[in-house]
Design an enzyme around this catalytic site. Structure first.
Site, mmCIF file in Angstrom:
data_model
loop_
_atom_site.group_PDB
_atom_site.id
_atom_site.type_symbol
_atom_site.label_atom_id
_atom_site.label_comp_id
_atom_site.label_asym_id
_atom_site.label_seq_id
_atom_site.Cartn_x
_atom_site.Cartn_y
_atom_site.Cartn_z
ATOM 1 N N CYS A 122 -56.689 -58.546 18.327
ATOM 2 C CA CYS A 122 -55.848 -59.679 17.931
ATOM 3 C C CYS A 122 -55.801 -60.775 18.987
ATOM 4 O O CYS A 122 -55.705 -61.959 18.645
ATOM 5 C CB CYS A 122 -54.441 -59.206 17.567
ATOM 6 S SG CYS A 122 -53.553 -58.374 18.897
ATOM 7 N N LYS A 195 -47.542 -47.060 14.693
ATOM 8 C CA LYS A 195 -47.234 -48.445 15.057
ATOM 9 C C LYS A 195 -46.794 -49.176 13.796
ATOM 10 O O LYS A 195 -47.554 -49.316 12.840
ATOM 11 C CB LYS A 195 -48.454 -49.124 15.667
ATOM 12 C CG LYS A 195 -48.204 -50.580 16.073
ATOM 13 C CD LYS A 195 -49.445 -51.192 16.685
ATOM 14 C CE LYS A 195 -49.224 -52.642 17.068
ATOM 15 N NZ LYS A 195 -50.436 -53.252 17.668
ATOM 16 N N ARG A 205 -46.099 -62.056 20.607
ATOM 17 C CA ARG A 205 -47.058 -62.994 20.019
ATOM 18 C C ARG A 205 -47.243 -64.209 20.920
ATOM 19 O O ARG A 205 -48.343 -64.740 21.074
ATOM 20 C CB ARG A 205 -46.566 -63.453 18.638
ATOM 21 C CG ARG A 205 -46.267 -62.308 17.654
ATOM 22 C CD ARG A 205 -47.528 -61.697 17.101
ATOM 23 N NE ARG A 205 -47.213 -60.730 16.069
ATOM 24 C CZ ARG A 205 -47.402 -59.420 16.164
ATOM 25 N NH1 ARG A 205 -47.921 -58.918 17.260
ATOM 26 N NH2 ARG A 205 -47.094 -58.608 15.168
ATOM 27 N N ARG A 217 -49.622 -58.331 9.029
ATOM 28 C CA ARG A 217 -50.367 -57.128 9.389
ATOM 29 C C ARG A 217 -49.918 -55.909 8.597
ATOM 30 O O ARG A 217 -50.140 -54.762 9.006
ATOM 31 C CB ARG A 217 -50.241 -56.881 10.897
ATOM 32 C CG ARG A 217 -50.902 -57.999 11.694
ATOM 33 C CD ARG A 217 -50.791 -57.796 13.184
ATOM 34 N NE ARG A 217 -51.590 -58.829 13.860
ATOM 35 C CZ ARG A 217 -51.210 -59.485 14.942
ATOM 36 N NH1 ARG A 217 -50.052 -59.210 15.509
ATOM 37 N NH2 ARG A 217 -51.990 -60.412 15.484
ATOM 38 N N LYS A 248 -44.330 -46.963 18.265
ATOM 39 C CA LYS A 248 -44.043 -48.353 18.608
ATOM 40 C C LYS A 248 -43.504 -49.072 17.377
ATOM 41 O O LYS A 248 -44.135 -49.000 16.328
ATOM 42 C CB LYS A 248 -45.328 -49.038 19.093
ATOM 43 C CG LYS A 248 -45.146 -50.502 19.471
ATOM 44 C CD LYS A 248 -46.474 -51.136 19.862
ATOM 45 C CE LYS A 248 -46.268 -52.604 20.237
ATOM 46 N NZ LYS A 248 -47.539 -53.282 20.567
ATOM 47 N N SER A 274 -41.362 -56.009 23.161
ATOM 48 C CA SER A 274 -40.899 -57.310 23.643
ATOM 49 C C SER A 274 -39.575 -57.746 23.041
ATOM 50 O O SER A 274 -38.691 -58.248 23.750
ATOM 51 C CB SER A 274 -41.976 -58.366 23.370
ATOM 52 O OG SER A 274 -42.250 -58.463 21.977
#
Length: 326
Positions: A122, A195, A205, A217, A248, A274
């Site tokens: 990505c 994930k 991002r 996604r 995750k 994040s």
């Protein structure tokens, strides 16, 4: 026995005893620090949504790694922001790609720092998706070829562990085969096994410059509503040769971490992502919470749920607190 004979508070009155009977203890050895490396020289781009984190050029990344090591954290997870991208992410497979260059520079200065290399496309594709686009969607099998090449290239550069995060079916098997054929049979694979297609990735991002240019996604990352499916994903990755498996995000998926650890009894990593990090930083900056206390409570909860390894942007701050308590 019942109250008053049983008084559970007896174990809480004294701090020494509280420490003795603490069931879950967070260690610096549990932590991995994620870092972002970019092209250029003397580059230190602040990530606005992730205070204290930066896109760093290679030489500044090496200096940051020295700070990580000084805090006692012995492992980092690397993400790359290349100078150029392409349709298939092939730039990530090159000998002198950004992460490969960074690994060599780090190993020269810090040979004992354990480097985990994220494997995904990505950050390297012009469209921001995790693989080759065919008919408007990521094509699973053609993407496997790129992921395998990228993994071998990272191992050649000196990566200690490969961590595929793409969520393609069969990618662990393809990577394991490619690594073994290239005589990297000792390199372990930590798969992003469960994930989820999560809203908690927003700040990442910006950090990795990897937002998809179209769509989302959801066709390859997991539905946040599903837990049983996660067990199937984990089982498939283990069968294909994963040495460690990851869940995750972490905080909203503690139940999944617990299930994975309980049902498979193998090393489990959890990524404190994040968005989870940024919420704590924002609330702390506004004085709404005791930032350090909440940070440690969250990390302890992830460990308590069953995680052996915690990947977190709090790693250095948490390590400093743990070290101060010794």
């Amino acid at each position: 026995m019942a109250f008053p004979q049983t008084r559970l508070r007896r174990l809480r009155y004294n701090s020494v005893l509280r420490d003795m009977v603490t069931e879950t203890k967070l260690s610096v050895d549990d932590l991995i620090m994620p870092l972002f490396v970019c092209a250029g020289t003397n580059v230190k781009n602040p990530i606005s949504s992730m205070p204290g984190n930066y896109q760093l050029s290679v030489e500044l990344l090496v200096e940051e790694c020295k700070k990580v090591v000084a805090a006692g954290v012995r492992a980092v997870l690397l993400f790359g922001i290349p100078a150029e991208k392409d349709e298939h992410g092939l730039v990530a497979c090159q000998h002198n790609s950004i992460v490969q260059t960074a690994i060599r520079a780090i190993k020269k200065e810090l040979p004992n720092l354990y480097i985990v290399a994220d494997v995904c496309n990505c950050e390297y594709t012009t469209h921001g998706h995790c693989g080759t686009i065919i008919d408007g969607d990521v094509d699973n099998d053609s993407t496997l070829v790129t992921l395998a090449k990228q993994s071998v290239s990272l191992a050649e550069a000196g990566a200690d562990m490969i961590a595929p995060s793409d969520m393609m079916d069969g990618r662990v098997g393809s990577i394991r085969k490619a690594l073994d054929e290239a005589h990297f049979e000792k390199i372990p694979i930590m798969s992003y096994a469960a994930k989820y297609a999560s809203g908690f990735y927003g700040p990442f991002r910006e950090a990795a410059e990897s937002a998809p240019k179209f769509g989302n996604r959801a066709t390859y990352q997991m539905n946040p509503a599903n837990s049983n499916e996660a067990m199937r994903e984990v089982a498939a990755d283990i069968e294909e040769g994963a040495d460690l498996v990851m869940v995750k995000p972490a905080l909203s998926y503690l139940d999944v971490i617990y299930r994975v650890k309980t049902e498979f009894n193998m090393p489990v990593a959890a990524y404190n992502v994040s968005g989870e990090f940024s919420m704590v930083k924002a609330a702390g900056a506004n004085g709404w919470i005791d930032e350090a206390r909440v940070m440690m409570e969250i990390l302890t909860s992830i460990k308590r749920a069953g995680a052996d390894i915690i990947i977190t942007y709090h790693a250095v701050d948490a390590a400093n607190i743990i070290n101060a308590m010794k």
